[in-house]
Write a protein that holds these residues in place. Structure first.
Motif, short mmCIF file in Angstrom:
data_model
loop_
_atom_site.label_atom_id
_atom_site.label_comp_id
_atom_site.label_asym_id
_atom_site.label_seq_id
_atom_site.Cartn_x
_atom_site.Cartn_y
_atom_site.Cartn_z
N SER A 192 -20.23 -23.43 -11.96
CA SER A 192 -21.16 -22.67 -12.81
C SER A 192 -21.74 -23.50 -13.93
N LEU A 193 -21.03 -24.51 -14.38
CA LEU A 193 -21.44 -25.29 -15.55
C LEU A 193 -22.03 -26.65 -15.21
N CYS A 194 -21.58 -27.24 -14.13
CA CYS A 194 -21.90 -28.63 -13.83
C CYS A 194 -23.12 -28.70 -12.91
N HIS A 195 -24.30 -28.56 -13.51
CA HIS A 195 -25.55 -28.59 -12.76
C HIS A 195 -26.72 -28.84 -13.71
N ALA A 196 -27.88 -29.08 -13.12
CA ALA A 196 -29.09 -29.30 -13.91
C ALA A 196 -30.15 -28.24 -13.59
N ILE A 197 -29.71 -27.06 -13.22
CA ILE A 197 -30.61 -25.96 -12.87
C ILE A 197 -30.92 -25.14 -14.11
N ASN A 198 -32.17 -24.73 -14.24
CA ASN A 198 -32.56 -23.81 -15.31
C ASN A 198 -32.35 -22.39 -14.81
N ILE A 199 -31.60 -21.63 -15.57
CA ILE A 199 -31.34 -20.23 -15.22
C ILE A 199 -32.20 -19.38 -16.16
N ILE A 200 -33.16 -18.69 -15.58
CA ILE A 200 -34.11 -17.88 -16.35
C ILE A 200 -33.76 -16.41 -16.13
N ARG A 221 -34.12 -22.28 -11.19
CA ARG A 221 -35.20 -23.25 -11.01
C ARG A 221 -34.65 -24.66 -11.18
N GLY A 222 -34.96 -25.49 -10.20
CA GLY A 222 -34.53 -26.87 -10.26
C GLY A 222 -34.91 -27.61 -9.00
N THR A 223 -34.61 -28.88 -8.97
CA THR A 223 -35.01 -29.71 -7.84
C THR A 223 -33.87 -30.04 -6.89
N SER A 224 -32.64 -29.77 -7.26
CA SER A 224 -31.51 -30.09 -6.40
C SER A 224 -31.22 -28.93 -5.45
N ALA A 225 -31.46 -29.18 -4.16
CA ALA A 225 -31.21 -28.13 -3.16
C ALA A 225 -29.73 -27.74 -3.15
N LEU A 247 -25.40 -22.31 -6.76
CA LEU A 247 -25.57 -21.23 -7.74
C LEU A 247 -26.05 -19.95 -7.07
N THR A 248 -26.87 -20.05 -6.03
CA THR A 248 -27.28 -18.85 -5.29
C THR A 248 -26.07 -18.20 -4.64
N ALA A 249 -25.18 -19.01 -4.06
CA ALA A 249 -23.96 -18.46 -3.47
C ALA A 249 -23.10 -17.79 -4.54
N LEU A 250 -22.99 -18.42 -5.72
CA LEU A 250 -22.23 -17.80 -6.81
C LEU A 250 -22.87 -16.48 -7.23
#
Length: 181
Positions: free
Chosen positions: A13-21, A31-35, A41-44
């Motif tokens: 949940s914490l270790c990522h570079a995704i923007n959660i809006i 939103r982010g570029t890492s598939a 995060l989608t699975a979570l």
């Protein structure tokens, strides 16, 4: 700290570079570029996880954690780390290529992970692992030596990830094969 299975979910949940809006209707968009990170995060989310500034809301309850320092992913290191405040304590969470994360873990915490990685790879899966280290309440996270912080970790989990070919990759491979390359 909570049991390792809970910490594994917190690490993801914490270790990522995704923007959660969070939209006005409460729906959270990723939103982010890492598939890989988007998929994790989608699975979570599908498991019931939600995030706000300081909290991870999950089926296990609400946990207050805040990322206070990020060491981004790099191709050279093949992992990323975050330092998070949890109550009065600080923890380092690491996520990355299993071989690299395992190198940073204490041997007694690894168990059968190397065999699990090998089994996943034999099935054609790529692997990611997550780990953590308790840093204590007096960690000076702003100036802390990341090499020291990223050593002596506890391995939390290893994930097998199926890499699907992107659009036109098979066509490109066929063209290269036809050209004898």
């Amino acid at each position: 700290p909570p049991p390792n299975f809970a910490f594994a979910f917190y690490a993801l949940s914490l270790c990522h570079a995704i923007n959660i809006i969070t939209r006005d209707d409460g729906i959270q968009e990723l939103r982010g570029t890492s598939a890989d990170e988007l998929a994790i995060l989608t699975a979570l989310q599908q498991l019931g996880f939600k995030w706000n500034d300081r909290e991870i809301i999950s089926p296990m309850g609400t946990t207050s954690m805040k990322v206070v320092r990020l060491l981004p992913f790099s191709r050279q290191r093949m992992c990323m780390s975050v330092i998070a405040q949890y109550g009065d304590n600080y923890f380092c969470f690491m996520k990355g290529a299993s071989e690299k994360v395992i190198e940073h873990c204490r041997e007694e915490t690894i168990g059968s992970a190397r065999q699990v990685v090998s089994d996943y790879q034999n099935k054609g899966l790529r692997t990611l692992s997550v780990s953590y280290k308790e840093l204590g309440p007096h960690c000076n996270y702003e100036t802390a030596d990341m090499a020291e912080i990223e050593s002596d970790h506890t391995l939390l989990a290893t994930l097998g990830i199926e890499d699907t070919l992107q659009n036109d990759v098979q066509l490109t491979l066929d063209i290269l094969s036809d050209a004898g390359l």
